[in-house]
Design an enzyme around this catalytic site. Structure first.
Site, PDB file in Angstrom:
ATOM      1  N   VAL A  39      50.241 -30.725  34.437  1.00  0.00           N
ATOM      2  CA  VAL A  39      48.988 -31.473  34.561  1.00  0.00           C
ATOM      3  C   VAL A  39      47.888 -30.847  33.695  1.00  0.00           C
ATOM      4  O   VAL A  39      46.932 -31.524  33.312  1.00  0.00           O
ATOM      5  CB  VAL A  39      48.562 -31.505  36.055  1.00  0.00           C
ATOM      6  CG1 VAL A  39      48.244 -30.094  36.576  1.00  0.00           C
ATOM      7  CG2 VAL A  39      47.383 -32.430  36.305  1.00  0.00           C
ATOM      8  N   LYS A  40      48.029 -29.569  33.376  1.00  0.00           N
ATOM      9  CA  LYS A  40      46.947 -28.870  32.678  1.00  0.00           C
ATOM     10  C   LYS A  40      46.877 -29.188  31.185  1.00  0.00           C
ATOM     11  O   LYS A  40      45.906 -28.839  30.537  1.00  0.00           O
ATOM     12  CB  LYS A  40      47.057 -27.361  32.892  1.00  0.00           C
ATOM     13  CG  LYS A  40      46.967 -26.913  34.337  1.00  0.00           C
ATOM     14  CD  LYS A  40      45.710 -27.331  35.076  1.00  0.00           C
ATOM     15  CE  LYS A  40      44.427 -26.908  34.421  1.00  0.00           C
ATOM     16  NZ  LYS A  40      43.304 -26.885  35.389  1.00  0.00           N
ATOM     17  N   ASP A  41      47.870 -29.872  30.642  1.00  0.00           N
ATOM     18  CA  ASP A  41      47.767 -30.298  29.240  1.00  0.00           C
ATOM     19  C   ASP A  41      46.530 -31.168  29.040  1.00  0.00           C
ATOM     20  O   ASP A  41      45.878 -31.116  28.001  1.00  0.00           O
ATOM     21  CB  ASP A  41      48.989 -31.145  28.842  1.00  0.00           C
ATOM     22  CG  ASP A  41      50.231 -30.315  28.615  1.00  0.00           C
ATOM     23  OD1 ASP A  41      50.188 -29.099  28.857  1.00  0.00           O
ATOM     24  OD2 ASP A  41      51.251 -30.894  28.194  1.00  0.00           O
TER      25      ASP A  41
END
Ligand code: PMP
Length: 329
Positions: A39-41
């Protein structure tokens, strides 16, 4: 298509076991399918784009970040694609898989002993000081840089709204920086204020007490989950319209992670287990017939030596036991 354009627009997967157990439709946003695997992309890309636009990150510049791993991994991919140097300060308690991956991706990795936020040795503060000491470097500052939340307000939230055809009754997920819950809850509430928004909080974190009682107080032992749980309200989480929350213990997390692998072929990390357990709590609270969305933040491959290692789990007093889960329901 560029690597950047492959970030986001993730599928929304129906979670069969959780849905059948509760009579609700429980859907998981498959963030593990992003190029950097989490999710951190989304936050990493938005932080870099914002710094480029502001003129603070110039060609050949350096990106420094303090991260539990996934933001660093996202940043390392984008830095490689755009020719930036990437330096990652990471608490040495994080899984060896994540440290190894960061090095493979070309980041310079600086492990530091775990220290609370109040300490000057905390990884976030070390990263901030390091960035200030390097000419041409920016500090990504994912906790308080609201470019993080913006990525979820303008990306994840609208995607969920569209994918559910606006038929969504609740959204629940854990808080690390709070970017996901801060951005998605804000967007969804603007579309329909009746959508219930909630935090799924691991033990040892303060967000459950903060959201339900307005008190920044931790309760329970520290969790084995990584990347989530916090004791402060970040800029990304400040003002988030979050209605309620549930505290989730490690046993529930482990039960759900293993059950989803064994019965649905979904190989997920610990924060996804916390999130799905939170979605089940919300389903019980709302009753059957509702649609609830949560986040499948990253892959179990990042935690093979821990979450999927029975000896390691036993050392923590945990046993993956899907039968216990079914009986408990
Ligand atoms: N799950 C995992 C595996 C993470 O690495 C993170 C980010 N640290 C989160 C969930 C939480 O996301 P956010 O930072 O948007 O609150």
């Amino acid at each position: 298509m560029t690597i950047e354009s492959a970030i986001g627009n993730t599928p929304l997967i129906r979670l069969q076991a959780a849905s059948e157990l509760t009579g609700c439709q429980i859907l998981g946003k498959a963030e593990f399918m992003s190029p950097g695997g989490s999710v951190k992309d989304r936050a990493a890309l938005r932080i870099i784009e914002t710094a480029e636009r502001a003129g603070s990150l110039l060609p050949g510049g350096t990106v420094v970040e303090g991260t539990a791993g996934n933001t660093g991994i996202g940043l390392a991919h984008i830095c490689a694609a755009r020719g930036y140097r990437c330096i990652i300060v990471i608490p040495e308690t994080q899984s060896p898989e994540k440290l190894q991956l960061l090095r493979t991706l070309g980041a310079e990795v600086r492990p530091v002993p775990a220290a609370p936020y109040a300490s000057e040795k905390n990884f976030q503060k070390v990263a901030g000081r390091l960035a200030a000491s390097i000419p041409g470097a920016i500090w990504a500052n994912q906790f308080d840089n609201t470019a993080n939340r913006s990525a979820h307000y303008s990306g994840t939230g609208p995607e969920i709204w569209k994918q559910t055809s606006a038929e969504i009754d609740g959204f629940v997920c854990a808080v690390g920086t709070g970017g996901t819950l801060g951005g998605v809850s804000r967007f969804l509430k603007e579309q329909n204020p009746r959508i219930l928004t909630a935090v799924a909080d691991p033990t040892g974190s303060a967000m459950f007490n903060f959201v339900t009682r307005g008190k920044l107080q931790t309760s329970g032992p520290g969790s084995i989950s990584e990347g989530i749980g916090t004791t402060r309200v970040t800029q990304n989480f400040a003002g988030a319209p979050v209605d309620t929350g549930w505290q989730i213990d490690d046993q529930s997390c482990v039960d759900w992670v293993h059950l989803m692998l064994q019965e649905e072929g979904l190989f997920l990390g610990g924060s996804s287990g916390i999130n799905v357990a939170g979605a089940v709590e919300m389903a019980r609270f709302l009753g059957p017939g509702h649609t609830i969305v949560t986040m499948l933040c990253d892959s179990g491959a990042r935690y093979q030596s821990r979450l999927f290692n029975r000896n390691w789990l036993r050392g923590k007093g945990l046993e993956p036991n899907s039968l216990r889960l079914a009986k408990a329901s």
